[in-house]
Structure formats: structure tokens, C-alpha cells
Design a protein around this motif. Sequence first.
Motif, PDB file in Angstrom:
ATOM      1  N   VAL A  42       0.991  -1.235  -0.040  1.00 50.98           N
ATOM      2  CA  VAL A  42       0.106   0.154  -0.155  1.00 50.98           C
ATOM      3  C   VAL A  42       0.818   1.213   0.010  1.00 50.98           C
ATOM      4  O   VAL A  42       0.643   2.267  -0.716  1.00 50.98           O
ATOM      5  N   GLU A  43       1.759   1.343   0.810  1.00 51.07           N
ATOM      6  CA  GLU A  43       2.883   2.528   0.909  1.00 51.07           C
ATOM      7  C   GLU A  43       3.525   2.684  -0.694  1.00 51.07           C
ATOM      8  O   GLU A  43       3.518   3.860  -0.926  1.00 51.07           O
ATOM      9  N   CYS A  44       3.750   1.696  -1.279  1.00 47.48           N
ATOM     10  CA  CYS A  44       4.581   1.736  -2.487  1.00 47.48           C
ATOM     11  C   CYS A  44       3.344   2.245  -3.590  1.00 47.48           C
ATOM     12  O   CYS A  44       3.679   3.269  -4.198  1.00 47.48           O
ATOM     13  N   VAL A  45       2.131   1.727  -3.696  1.00 46.31           N
ATOM     14  CA  VAL A  45       1.174   2.185  -4.484  1.00 46.31           C
ATOM     15  C   VAL A  45       0.853   3.524  -4.249  1.00 46.31           C
ATOM     16  O   VAL A  45       0.713   4.535  -5.079  1.00 46.31           O
ATOM     17  N   SER A  46       0.754   3.978  -3.016  1.00 47.35           N
ATOM     18  CA  SER A  46       0.189   5.325  -2.560  1.00 47.35           C
ATOM     19  C   SER A  46       1.299   6.323  -2.890  1.00 47.35           C
ATOM     20  O   SER A  46       1.111   7.471  -2.936  1.00 47.35           O
ATOM     21  N   LYS A  47       2.696   6.049  -3.161  1.00 51.24           N
ATOM     22  CA  LYS A  47       3.465   6.724  -3.528  1.00 51.24           C
ATOM     23  C   LYS A  47       3.843   6.915  -4.965  1.00 51.24           C
ATOM     24  O   LYS A  47       5.024   7.288  -5.551  1.00 51.24           O
ATOM     25  N   GLY A  89      -2.681   4.646  -7.970  1.00 48.72           N
ATOM     26  CA  GLY A  89      -1.438   5.371  -7.745  1.00 48.72           C
ATOM     27  C   GLY A  89      -1.596   6.448  -6.625  1.00 48.72           C
ATOM     28  O   GLY A  89      -2.585   6.350  -5.807  1.00 48.72           O
ATOM     29  N   TYR A  90      -0.750   7.260  -6.969  1.00 45.29           N
ATOM     30  CA  TYR A  90      -0.424   8.456  -5.849  1.00 45.29           C
ATOM     31  C   TYR A  90      -1.753   9.140  -6.080  1.00 45.29           C
ATOM     32  O   TYR A  90      -2.504   9.697  -7.073  1.00 45.29           O
ATOM     33  N   LEU A  93      -2.454  13.853  -2.210  1.00 42.03           N
ATOM     34  CA  LEU A  93      -3.028  13.981  -0.777  1.00 42.03           C
ATOM     35  C   LEU A  93      -1.718  14.136   0.269  1.00 42.03           C
ATOM     36  O   LEU A  93      -1.150  12.955   0.162  1.00 42.03           O
ATOM     37  N   PRO A  94      -2.025  14.628   1.390  1.00 38.68           N
ATOM     38  CA  PRO A  94      -0.665  14.333   2.496  1.00 38.68           C
ATOM     39  C   PRO A  94      -1.466  13.424   3.106  1.00 38.68           C
ATOM     40  O   PRO A  94      -2.459  12.768   3.089  1.00 38.68           O
ATOM     41  N   LYS A  95      -0.247  12.559   3.541  1.00 40.46           N
ATOM     42  CA  LYS A  95      -0.233  11.005   4.493  1.00 40.46           C
ATOM     43  C   LYS A  95      -1.210  11.392   5.416  1.00 40.46           C
ATOM     44  O   LYS A  95      -0.763  12.408   6.327  1.00 40.46           O
ATOM     45  N   THR A 102      -4.672   5.727  -1.829  1.00 41.05           N
ATOM     46  CA  THR A 102      -4.317   5.311  -3.333  1.00 41.05           C
ATOM     47  C   THR A 102      -5.617   5.880  -3.831  1.00 41.05           C
ATOM     48  O   THR A 102      -6.637   6.231  -3.423  1.00 41.05           O
ATOM     49  N   ARG A 103      -5.375   6.086  -5.409  1.00 41.08           N
ATOM     50  CA  ARG A 103      -6.395   6.792  -6.206  1.00 41.08           C
ATOM     51  C   ARG A 103      -6.493   6.146  -7.609  1.00 41.08           C
ATOM     52  O   ARG A 103      -5.427   6.028  -8.103  1.00 41.08           O
ATOM     53  N   LYS A 104      -7.654   6.076  -8.046  1.00 43.49           N
ATOM     54  CA  LYS A 104      -7.775   5.825  -9.373  1.00 43.49           C
ATOM     55  C   LYS A 104      -8.765   6.855 -10.122  1.00 43.49           C
ATOM     56  O   LYS A 104      -9.978   6.723  -9.706  1.00 43.49           O
TER      57      LYS A 104
END
Length: 185
Positions: A42-47, A89-90, A93-95, A102-104
Motif C-alpha cells: 500500500v505504501e508503494c502504490v500510494s507513492k 497510484g499516487y 494528498l498528504p499522508k 491510493t487513487r484511480k
Amino acid sequence: GIRDEAGNMIPWEACITLNNHWGYAARDTHYKTAKMALRMLVECVSKGGNLLLNVGPNARGEIPEESVAILKEVGAWMKKNKKSIYGCGYADLPKPEWGRYTRKGNILYAHVLEEQAGAICLENMAGKIEKMRLVKDNSVVEETFYWNLKEFAENAFFFLNPETADSYPLPDELDTVVEIFLKEE
């Protein structure tokens, strides 16, 4: 995420092992948990990145039973929550303090990783949300306007447990995912 000198997002990948070695290591029984593997994903995808998760073999060249158990747990979570990962992906937004986004497109996925004594805060999202639901079972998540949240008018809030006005325990202790449909701008 990772950016170039001009500030543009660039593709990247985190390469991680499920235990501490890339290949066979007889004494390496120090495995990451399914929870840790999912949080790394999740961290990788969120970034805006990708996760490469290596599984080293045992002495016979087979995937170790410990690895199989962890991967089955991750796979069960992915079966229910894959749309919050694949094609996402990214989120720009701030963490948040409670997890990751994550966003699509106009769908935002709130990965709630930490229990909260009160409501989950979606910073600066007031008036921007069309609807919300839990990804694992499509149950509706209602935006809340609880009395003690009114002074934070710029934020949106929800409870994972509206009956008790709190967000613990998490419906999924590995990663509770809320699908947030944003209004078209």
C-alpha cells in the motif's frame, strides 16, 4: 513518491524480500507478516511505485511453508480489496495519520491502518464526497457530522463503527479500505 529535478513523478520500484535473504538461507526464519507485506504494498502504490516481493526457496527449491501461509493471507486480502491496488497510484494528498490513500480517477481509497478512538478525518474533503463504502463487502460508510466535529468544517469525517461513534476495532485488521467516490469538479 520519487520525483525528478523538475518535480515530475517518475516510475520506481521497491524490491523487498519476504524474509531477509534473496535466495536459500537455512537459518533465515525471520519472515515479514502478511500485515507488514500489505503495508509495504500500500505504501508503494500510494507513492506511485511498484512492489517487487521476493520469496526465497528452501533447500529443495520449493517455496517455504511459512511463505505460502503469508502469501495466502495477502492473497485473501487482495481478492476482496484488489481494486484499491490495481490501476491505482499516487493520490496527491498528504499522508493521513491513520493510514494511506491510493487513487484511480475520481475514486479515492482510504487504507485505514490504525484504529482511531473517534472519527476518521478526511482533511479538506468537506463537500467533495459523493458516497463511500467498504471495499471488502460494499457496505455503505456514511459521512458524519457529529456534534464535536462541526468546528472543523473544511474536513469530512466518517466512523467505521457508527453505533459506538468510533473507529475501532478495524473491520479488517490488516487494512480496512474505504472507497470514496469524489464529486466531479
